[in-house]
Design an enzyme around this catalytic site. Sequence first.
Site, PDB file in Angstrom:
ATOM      1  N   LYS A  20      40.360  36.949  35.992  1.00  0.00           N
ATOM      2  CA  LYS A  20      40.746  37.982  35.019  1.00  0.00           C
ATOM      3  C   LYS A  20      40.981  37.383  33.619  1.00  0.00           C
ATOM      4  O   LYS A  20      41.108  36.158  33.480  1.00  0.00           O
ATOM      5  CB  LYS A  20      41.991  38.696  35.545  1.00  0.00           C
ATOM      6  N   TYR A  84      38.774  50.233  40.029  1.00  0.00           N
ATOM      7  CA  TYR A  84      40.187  50.516  40.331  1.00  0.00           C
ATOM      8  C   TYR A  84      40.428  51.996  40.626  1.00  0.00           C
ATOM      9  O   TYR A  84      41.503  52.523  40.328  1.00  0.00           O
ATOM     10  CB  TYR A  84      41.078  50.033  39.179  1.00  0.00           C
ATOM     11  N   PHE A  92      50.976  52.532  35.932  1.00  0.00           N
ATOM     12  CA  PHE A  92      50.576  51.303  35.238  1.00  0.00           C
ATOM     13  C   PHE A  92      49.079  51.248  34.946  1.00  0.00           C
ATOM     14  O   PHE A  92      48.593  50.274  34.374  1.00  0.00           O
ATOM     15  CB  PHE A  92      51.006  50.056  36.033  1.00  0.00           C
ATOM     16  N   ARG A 120      41.306  36.420  50.258  1.00  0.00           N
ATOM     17  CA  ARG A 120      42.561  37.171  50.045  1.00  0.00           C
ATOM     18  C   ARG A 120      43.759  36.272  50.337  1.00  0.00           C
ATOM     19  O   ARG A 120      44.751  36.276  49.606  1.00  0.00           O
ATOM     20  CB  ARG A 120      42.618  38.414  50.944  1.00  0.00           C
ATOM     21  N   THR A 126      49.790  40.368  45.765  1.00  0.00           N
ATOM     22  CA  THR A 126      49.494  41.053  44.499  1.00  0.00           C
ATOM     23  C   THR A 126      50.541  40.733  43.437  1.00  0.00           C
ATOM     24  O   THR A 126      50.220  40.502  42.273  1.00  0.00           O
ATOM     25  CB  THR A 126      49.450  42.584  44.727  1.00  0.00           C
ATOM     26  N   ARG A 137      47.659  32.843  43.019  1.00  0.00           N
ATOM     27  CA  ARG A 137      48.684  33.542  42.240  1.00  0.00           C
ATOM     28  C   ARG A 137      50.023  32.816  42.310  1.00  0.00           C
ATOM     29  O   ARG A 137      50.757  32.742  41.315  1.00  0.00           O
ATOM     30  CB  ARG A 137      48.814  34.987  42.730  1.00  0.00           C
ATOM     31  N   ASN A 147      48.014  38.656  36.968  1.00  0.00           N
ATOM     32  CA  ASN A 147      47.951  37.917  38.235  1.00  0.00           C
ATOM     33  C   ASN A 147      46.630  37.176  38.474  1.00  0.00           C
ATOM     34  O   ASN A 147      46.248  36.903  39.599  1.00  0.00           O
ATOM     35  CB  ASN A 147      48.352  38.815  39.407  1.00  0.00           C
ATOM     36  N   HIS A 150      41.098  38.685  41.005  1.00  0.00           N
ATOM     37  CA  HIS A 150      40.859  39.792  41.923  1.00  0.00           C
ATOM     38  C   HIS A 150      40.012  39.263  43.067  1.00  0.00           C
ATOM     39  O   HIS A 150      39.109  38.453  42.849  1.00  0.00           O
ATOM     40  CB  HIS A 150      40.094  40.924  41.228  1.00  0.00           C
ATOM     41  N   GLU A 161      32.139  46.858  45.672  1.00  0.00           N
ATOM     42  CA  GLU A 161      32.515  46.208  44.416  1.00  0.00           C
ATOM     43  C   GLU A 161      31.411  45.288  43.894  1.00  0.00           C
ATOM     44  O   GLU A 161      31.189  45.222  42.681  1.00  0.00           O
ATOM     45  CB  GLU A 161      33.814  45.422  44.611  1.00  0.00           C
TER      46      GLU A 161
END
Length: 185
Positions: A20, A84, A92, A120, A126, A137, A147, A150, A161
């Site tokens: 990100k 998303y 948010f 993951r 998260t 993270r 964070n 993704h 995705e």
Amino acid sequence: VTPCPPAPPELREQTLVLVKPDAVQRRLVGDVIGRFERRGFKLVAMKLLQVPELQEGRGYVCGYPCIIAPRCHQADRGLLDRHYQHLQQKPFYPALLAYMTSGPLVAMVWEGYNVVRSTRAMVGDTDSAQAAAGTIRGDLSMHVSRNVVHASDSVETALREIGFWFQRDELVAWESGDSQYTYGP
Ligand code: GDP
Ligand code: MG
């Protein structure tokens, strides 16, 4: 060099990973890629892109002057709305859009055995504040709103995705010569 035989289907699971914008700014791209490489996963697609930000009165704005208005970008706000989808009603969500359009990000497809669940686990909770040490993270970030990465949360989500972020011909099918060392015979 003798070409390697094609890997069996269970070694061909794929997932989408995004590094990100906060991580690009913080020069963490190499660290994130390095973790997936060292684990043994295979990189099959990667690109740097910025999703343009929609600004009041100015339209879509990114780091470069737009000369082919209005759609010179391969990405747009709709990409993030699709990506998303499950969060659009959250309070948010506007902050999430602002975050994800705040600078360039790196989109990647990684391939390998159990890659969705394994990545993951490597990414961690998260909420960075809850993420275990040793996870991306947990090691590299402090807060849920910044964070760092993704990763798709299921095989079905990953398929969808990857289709949002990549054209079919942007994925490179290649056989890695180290397969007998990473997976055994
Ligand atoms: P993920 O799959 O672990 O990334 O988590 P989700 O799919 O639930 O949420 C997607 C992304 O939305 C997260 O990675 C965060 O960037 C962001 N997000 C989730 N919850 C919050 C929150 O409470 N506040 C803010 N600012 N962002 C959030
Ligand atoms: Mg998610």
